[in-house]
Design an enzyme around this catalytic site. Structure first.
Site, PDB file in Angstrom:
ATOM      1  N   GLY A 113      39.981  54.213  43.012  1.00 14.27           N
ATOM      2  CA  GLY A 113      38.986  54.564  42.379  1.00 14.27           C
ATOM      3  C   GLY A 113      38.983  54.961  40.632  1.00 14.27           C
ATOM      4  N   GLU A 169      46.436  55.053  45.820  1.00 16.30           N
ATOM      5  CA  GLU A 169      46.151  53.408  46.327  1.00 16.30           C
ATOM      6  C   GLU A 169      45.551  52.764  45.039  1.00 16.30           C
ATOM      7  OE1 GLU A 169      43.709  53.742  49.755  1.00 16.30           O
ATOM      8  OE2 GLU A 169      45.507  53.519  50.885  1.00 16.30           O
ATOM      9  N   ARG A 197      42.667  48.773  40.420  1.00 16.17           N
ATOM     10  CA  ARG A 197      41.988  48.636  38.952  1.00 16.17           C
ATOM     11  C   ARG A 197      42.987  49.179  37.976  1.00 16.17           C
ATOM     12  NH1 ARG A 197      36.905  47.379  38.906  1.00 16.17           N
ATOM     13  NH2 ARG A 197      36.656  48.443  40.934  1.00 16.17           N
ATOM     14  N   ARG A 250      32.888  39.232  38.986  1.00 15.37           N
ATOM     15  CA  ARG A 250      32.139  40.599  38.606  1.00 15.37           C
ATOM     16  C   ARG A 250      31.033  40.510  37.661  1.00 15.37           C
ATOM     17  NH1 ARG A 250      34.520  44.221  36.327  1.00 15.37           N
ATOM     18  NH2 ARG A 250      34.008  45.919  37.486  1.00 15.37           N
ATOM     19  N   CYS A 296      26.046  25.800  39.834  1.00 12.23           N
ATOM     20  CA  CYS A 296      24.642  25.682  39.898  1.00 12.23           C
ATOM     21  C   CYS A 296      24.003  26.988  40.418  1.00 12.23           C
ATOM     22  CB  CYS A 296      24.260  24.705  40.905  1.00 12.23           C
ATOM     23  SG  CYS A 296      24.939  23.074  40.371  1.00 12.23           S
ATOM     24  N   GLU A 297      24.016  28.048  39.556  1.00 14.85           N
ATOM     25  CA  GLU A 297      23.580  29.067  39.935  1.00 14.85           C
ATOM     26  C   GLU A 297      23.342  30.026  38.301  1.00 14.85           C
ATOM     27  OE1 GLU A 297      22.889  31.325  42.409  1.00 14.85           O
ATOM     28  OE2 GLU A 297      23.802  30.296  43.985  1.00 14.85           O
TER      29      GLU A 297
END
Ligand SMILES: *Cc1c(COP(=O)(O)O)cnc(C)c1O
Length: 423
Positions: free
Chosen positions: A230, A272, A275, A310, A341-342
């Site tokens: 976090g 832990e 990031r 992301r 195709c999005e």
């Protein structure tokens, strides 16, 4: 301003051998940060960072962290298998899973890993899958309600699927103690990507007070407290980066205020982080292959959301540097898009950048964690390579690009498909 950790010349040199797009990682940055984390918590005798494998599951990168005595935080069968294959012993493997299939408890226990129970029903599941309860167990806590920090960062544990309620946690400790558990730990993950030095100290206050209560009320011996992940990184260039030394000092103050007077000055602290350990030290390198002028200005690149999900998934901001144009004025407004195709396949929307020409290399920053690893195969797109930029300036491919053969491999059970592909 955010600066790439390498040069255009170096990236062009790499791109002659390894086709774009690829993720590149900066060994020097990874090492300096891992060392800083270690030092920030060196006041705590048992401190250990368990790197969240899901963030960047590449053994070459995890091996660098291993030199700093980091362990692995796993939450699936293959993450456990990878950690075991890399030679991590049980003390260096944390199994912080949820909705856990029983065979994963067996694999974790075989490795001697520390099992972190996400739910009260995990006690029964452990007995069913192992036939016994390990002597060392961690329990994950969810205090419910809202968790707010003074800079406006807020998360909503009451809405999250993780952890046990306060009552469940006390019951779990009593039952586990009766069943012979000798070493207890507690764990909580209450807010994500916190770009503030305040998160770990505030979380520590919650967990340390709870630990004192749990030990007093149940008599269970708490030997470690796991602050989980976090800790955030400044994806946006105008954000102030966290200072891990200030964070370590902040946690130390709470430790001395809460745990030491309760006679718990020997409790080990674990983290832990995913990031914070890798995020800033990775980038997605992609080439501009089209420009399109319709109602907006588009730059089409050879990467797409399968390489970095992301932005499409959370609207996340990732800074972009056009290599070789670091000092050019950002006087063009672009949507930088991939080929899925999005219509959410956009790395940037209305982003002011220097004028981009076909062939330019774009450096998409901060993809070192939850970047490559969140990839997928939609539209039949293939996984990219990963490259390590070493401290001496040389580079090494640490994952080859996926091939069409890899992509079709899971159809290989069928004679019809084998015939189609001429095998
Ligand atoms: C994802 C995760 C982490 C790592 O989170 P970061 O935000 O990358 O630090 C740590 N622990 C658990 C249980 C997780 O699910």
């Amino acid at each position: 301003m955010k600066k790439p950790f390498t040069t255009k010349e170096k990236l062009e040199e790499i791109a002659r051998e390894i086709p774009t797009p690829f993720h590149i990682y900066d060994e020097k940055g990874i090492r300096e940060n891992a060392q800083a984390v270690k030092e920030a918590f060196s006041w705590n005798k048992g401190f250990r960072e368990y790197f969240a494998v899901k963030a960047t599951p590449n053994p070459y990168l995890i091996n660098i962290l291993k030199e700093y005595d980091c362990g692995c935080d796993c939450s699936s069968m293959t993450e456990l298998m990878l950690s075991g294959a890399m030679g991590f012993d049980g003390d260096h493997i944390m199994f912080s899973s949820n909705d856990t299939p029983l065979e994963e408890y067996r694999e974790a226990d075989k490795l001697g890993a520390i099992i972190n129970l996400d739910d009260f029903t995990g006690i029964e599941d452990l007995e069913e899958s192992l036939g016994y309860i390990p002597k060392r167990i961690c329990c994950r806590y969810n205090p419910g309600g809202l968790f707010a920090l003074s800079n406006g960062i807020m998360d909503n544990p009451g809405d999250s699927k993780y952890g046990m309620t306060t009552d469940q946690l006390f019951s779990a400790f009593r039952i586990l103690k009766e069943k012979g558990v000798e070493e207890f730990g507690i764990h909580a993950f209450l807010a994500s990507n916190t770009v503030t030095n305040e998160y770990y100290p505030k979380l520590s206050e919650v967990l340390f007070k709870l630990a004192v209560q749990l030990q007093n009320v149940t008599g269970a011996k708490i030997t470690f407290i796991n602050l989980s992940g976090g800790v955030g990184i400044p994806y946006k260039p105008w954000e102030e980066p966290n200072d891990i030394r200030v964070i370590g000092e902040g946690v130390r103050k709470v430790y001395e205020k809460v745990l030491v007077p309760a006679g718990m000055g020997d409790v080990a602290l674990y983290t832990e982080m995913g990031r914070f350990m890798m995020g800033p030290y990775g980038a997605l390198v992609t080439r501009a292959i089209h420009e399109k002028h319709i109602y907006k200005e588009y730059i089409g690149v050879d990467a797409c959301a399968v390489n970095l999900m992301r932005p499409a998934m959370y609207g996340a901001y990732h800074h972009i540097t056009v290599m070789g144009k670091e000092d050019a004025p950002c006087d063009h407004k672009y949507d930088v898009v991939g080929s899925l195709c999005e219509n959410n396949d956009k790395f940037a929307i209305d982003r002011m950048l220097p004028e981009i020409e076909k062939g330019d290399l774009l450096f998409i920053h901060d993809t070192g964690a939850h970047g490559f690893s969140m990839g997928y195969n939609y539209n039949g797109k293939l996984w990219s390579a990963e490259v390590l930029l070493k401290e001496d300036g040389s580079f090494q491919m640490i994952r080859r690009p996926e091939t069409p053969k890899d992509y079709f491999a899971t159809l290989d059970f069928s004679p019809e498909y084998r015939k189609m592909f001429g095998e």
